[in-house]
Write a protein that holds these residues in place. Structure first.
Motif, PDB file in Angstrom:
ATOM      1  N   LEU A   1      32.519  58.684  52.535  1.00 54.73           N
ATOM      2  CA  LEU A   1      32.797  57.819  53.707  1.00 54.73           C
ATOM      3  C   LEU A   1      32.978  56.510  52.525  1.00 54.73           C
ATOM      4  O   LEU A   1      34.449  56.006  52.216  1.00 54.73           O
ATOM      5  N   SER A   2      32.271  56.617  51.043  1.00 50.92           N
ATOM      6  CA  SER A   2      32.006  55.362  50.458  1.00 50.92           C
ATOM      7  C   SER A   2      33.806  55.521  49.705  1.00 50.92           C
ATOM      8  O   SER A   2      34.497  54.766  48.770  1.00 50.92           O
ATOM      9  N   ALA A   3      33.994  56.877  49.029  1.00 57.23           N
ATOM     10  CA  ALA A   3      34.958  57.167  48.335  1.00 57.23           C
ATOM     11  C   ALA A   3      36.351  56.896  49.507  1.00 57.23           C
ATOM     12  O   ALA A   3      37.280  56.140  48.296  1.00 57.23           O
ATOM     13  N   ALA A   4      36.252  57.165  50.925  1.00 62.26           N
ATOM     14  CA  ALA A   4      37.386  57.066  51.617  1.00 62.26           C
ATOM     15  C   ALA A   4      37.553  55.889  51.444  1.00 62.26           C
ATOM     16  O   ALA A   4      39.003  54.847  51.625  1.00 62.26           O
ATOM     17  N   VAL A   5      36.405  54.680  51.490  1.00 62.43           N
ATOM     18  CA  VAL A   5      37.214  53.722  51.442  1.00 62.43           C
ATOM     19  C   VAL A   5      38.476  52.553  49.938  1.00 62.43           C
ATOM     20  O   VAL A   5      38.817  51.974  50.066  1.00 62.43           O
ATOM     21  N   CYS A   6      36.956  53.126  48.823  1.00 61.10           N
ATOM     22  CA  CYS A   6      37.994  53.135  47.540  1.00 61.10           C
ATOM     23  C   CYS A   6      39.465  53.900  47.708  1.00 61.10           C
ATOM     24  O   CYS A   6      40.006  52.631  46.993  1.00 61.10           O
ATOM     25  N   ALA A   7      39.498  54.452  47.976  1.00 61.43           N
ATOM     26  CA  ALA A   7      40.421  55.605  47.858  1.00 61.43           C
ATOM     27  C   ALA A   7      41.566  54.719  49.054  1.00 61.43           C
ATOM     28  O   ALA A   7      42.474  54.003  48.730  1.00 61.43           O
ATOM     29  N   LEU A   8      41.595  54.475  50.099  1.00 63.39           N
ATOM     30  CA  LEU A   8      41.713  52.705  50.913  1.00 63.39           C
ATOM     31  C   LEU A   8      42.429  51.608  50.369  1.00 63.39           C
ATOM     32  O   LEU A   8      43.797  51.659  50.148  1.00 63.39           O
ATOM     33  N   SER A   9      41.445  51.562  49.170  1.00 61.97           N
ATOM     34  CA  SER A   9      42.134  50.375  48.160  1.00 61.97           C
ATOM     35  C   SER A   9      43.422  51.030  47.186  1.00 61.97           C
ATOM     36  O   SER A   9      43.652  49.507  46.820  1.00 61.97           O
ATOM     37  N   GLY A  10      42.860  51.628  46.976  1.00 59.14           N
ATOM     38  CA  GLY A  10      44.332  52.516  45.789  1.00 59.14           C
ATOM     39  C   GLY A  10      45.303  52.636  46.734  1.00 59.14           C
ATOM     40  O   GLY A  10      46.473  52.189  46.397  1.00 59.14           O
ATOM     41  N   VAL A  11      45.344  53.037  47.368  1.00 55.93           N
ATOM     42  CA  VAL A  11      46.470  53.407  48.277  1.00 55.93           C
ATOM     43  C   VAL A  11      47.144  52.133  49.437  1.00 55.93           C
ATOM     44  O   VAL A  11      48.602  52.419  48.890  1.00 55.93           O
ATOM     45  N   TYR A  12      46.249  51.000  49.588  1.00 59.82           N
ATOM     46  CA  TYR A  12      47.045  50.044  49.816  1.00 59.82           C
ATOM     47  C   TYR A  12      47.954  49.385  48.944  1.00 59.82           C
ATOM     48  O   TYR A  12      48.649  48.168  48.948  1.00 59.82           O
ATOM     49  N   ALA A  13      47.404  49.187  47.254  1.00 60.38           N
ATOM     50  CA  ALA A  13      47.472  48.461  46.284  1.00 60.38           C
ATOM     51  C   ALA A  13      49.015  49.634  45.865  1.00 60.38           C
ATOM     52  O   ALA A  13      50.346  48.646  45.612  1.00 60.38           O
ATOM     53  N   LEU A  14      48.881  50.445  46.275  1.00 56.51           N
ATOM     54  CA  LEU A  14      50.256  51.210  45.301  1.00 56.51           C
ATOM     55  C   LEU A  14      51.090  51.011  46.694  1.00 56.51           C
ATOM     56  O   LEU A  14      52.642  51.154  47.125  1.00 56.51           O
ATOM     57  N   ALA A  15      50.799  50.762  47.907  1.00 54.50           N
ATOM     58  CA  ALA A  15      51.968  50.493  49.411  1.00 54.50           C
ATOM     59  C   ALA A  15      52.220  49.096  49.545  1.00 54.50           C
ATOM     60  O   ALA A  15      53.492  48.718  49.836  1.00 54.50           O
ATOM     61  N   VAL A  16      51.623  48.265  48.628  1.00 56.30           N
ATOM     62  CA  VAL A  16      52.559  46.646  49.163  1.00 56.30           C
ATOM     63  C   VAL A  16      53.303  46.495  47.476  1.00 56.30           C
ATOM     64  O   VAL A  16      53.019  47.107  46.089  1.00 56.30           O
ATOM     65  N   PRO A  17      54.770  46.594  47.846  1.00 53.87           N
ATOM     66  CA  PRO A  17      55.725  46.873  46.764  1.00 53.87           C
ATOM     67  C   PRO A  17      55.452  45.438  45.755  1.00 53.87           C
ATOM     68  O   PRO A  17      55.608  46.227  44.400  1.00 53.87           O
ATOM     69  N   ALA A  18      55.002  44.585  46.071  1.00 55.06           N
ATOM     70  CA  ALA A  18      54.794  43.348  45.170  1.00 55.06           C
ATOM     71  C   ALA A  18      54.035  43.703  44.419  1.00 55.06           C
ATOM     72  O   ALA A  18      53.931  43.293  42.746  1.00 55.06           O
TER      73      ALA A  18
END
Length: 413
Positions: free
Chosen positions: A388-405
């Motif tokens: 679960l903790s890894a999933a939250v960290c992965a969400l952090s990385g995915v969000y960074a990649l999803a925001v174009p700026a």
């Protein structure tokens, strides 16, 4: 005949050759070592004078003012100037540790004295952390800020690695009194270096104080909210801290106990993590700039999340050390790049407030998850909690990649 005047640009001085940066780094290293020795001495004194539960309460006291006052600390750093705040903070820590050492030498005070000192340190941390984060853009060229963050990461790792043995040696030689005195000396060493710093002036009219402290805080939050990179970056940092801090600080100890690795095995796992994180800091220090910093930051956290989840399923200690090293390498790279983007994207006049917001997750909000992490591991075991903790960290990385700026963010050349 027409004469064209060529504009000569002064060469950028590398951070490792900048006397101002080296003074700041020396002061930061001494202060970090002092922190490590102080916390070991505090925990030893608390355990020696009370029950484990009481010792845990004393150690937790400092987290409360740090969480409550961090944003106010950012405002103070920007209003008074980061140099003044850092000097005052280390001076208070120096006097507090020397005073506590003298009191313990002369008498045997109760746990309440240790709790008061812990409360003072937590309050000072709320001022020190935003201020120390606001200093680099005032002493180094913008193109060198990534290298400065790498140097800061190396300094922090050195403080963590050397501080605990130094504190343990001081306790073995003369008990908590000697350890607190050593911490006081280290804080004292930082003061002349900080006093010798000369900061660059801010551009006229940028981020100037508009009135009350509350209005300054609101201005800082508006600066974050309206910034196309900094706003999303604060969400990335918060998610990464929420997913990462709990397993590393609480879950790892419970995992080592379940696997039969004992304290020595846990130490080796932490050594692997520290070695990986130190390597990441060293790479950025040497290279100075990472191309496509936003994308690399996002991918490093996404891939690092896989290693965090895998750590709970590794039965052999040597393999766990290697997995921890990969966690440290990727999470360390992510941390340096996050810090570098904060430093280069924020208006220097707002940097105390921006640093306060970015630090609030790891030092204020994430520690609140420690009891929850321990209880969850007790109910379901380490595997589901680490995943679960890894999933939250992965969400952090995915969000960074999803925001174009944010994904396209670059460090200055």
């Amino acid at each position: 005949m027409t004469t064209t005047a060529a504009t000569v640009t002064a060469p950028v001085r590398p951070a490792h050759r900048n006397p101002q940066v080296l003074r700041w780094l020396g002061a930061y290293t001494a202060s970090t070592l002092g922190d490590s020795v102080y916390y070991l001495a505090l925990s030893w004194a608390a355990v020696s004078n009370g029950s484990p539960a009481q010792a845990g309460l004393v150690m937790t006291v400092s987290a409360v003012p740090r969480a409550l006052l961090m944003l106010a600390g950012g405002v103070i750093a920007d209003r008074l100037g980061p140099r003044r705040v850092v000097i005052a903070s280390d001076a208070v820590r120096c006097l507090s540790t020397f005073g506590l050492a003298g009191l313990l030498f002369l008498a045997s005070p109760g746990l309440w004295v240790l709790a008061v000192v812990a409360l003072v340190f937590g309050t000072v941390d709320a001022l020190f952390l935003p201020a120390v984060g606001a200093l680099p853009p005032r002493i180094a060229d913008r193109e060198q800020l990534a290298r400065v963050q790498g140097m800061r990461g190396l300094s922090y790792r050195m403080g963590a690695v050397l501080g605990a043995p130094l504190g343990g040696l001081a306790v073995a030689v003369g008990g908590s009194v000697t350890a607190f005195a050593v911490a006081g000396v280290l804080f004292a060493l930082s003061l002349p270096l900080l006093c010798s710093l000369r900061l660059r002036s801010l551009p006229e009219g940028t981020g100037e104080s508009r009135g009350t402290a509350l209005r300054d805080l609101a201005d800082g939050l508006r600066h974050l909210r309206g910034h196309r990179v900094l706003g999303p970056l604060m969400i990335v940092i918060l998610l990464a801290d929420l997913g990462f801090v709990g397993p590393l600080n609480v879950g790892l100890a419970l995992l080592a106990e379940q696997r039969g690795w004992e304290a020595a095995g846990m130490g080796w796992v932490l050594f692997g993590f520290g070695a990986g994180a130190g390597t990441a800091s060293l790479l950025v220090t040497v290279r100075g700039r990472v191309p496509r910093a936003g994308a690399v930051m996002g991918w490093s956290m996404t891939l690092g999340a896989v290693s965090i989840g895998a750590l709970a399923f590794v039965p052999q200690l040597p393999l766990a050390v290697l997995v921890a090293a990969s966690v440290g390498l990727l999470a360390g790279l992510n941390g340096v790049l996050c810090g570098s983007l904060v430093q280069t994207e924020a208006d220097p006049a707002y940097l105390g407030r921006v640093t306060a917001v970015s630090s609030l997750g790891s030092l204020g909000i994430a520690p609140l998850s420690f009891p929850l992490t321990g209880a969850a591991i007790g109910l379901w075991g380490p595997g589901p909690v680490f995943v679960l903790s890894a999933a939250v960290c992965a969400l952090s990385g995915v969000y960074a990649l999803a925001v174009p700026a944010l994904r396209r963010a670059e460090l200055p050349r």
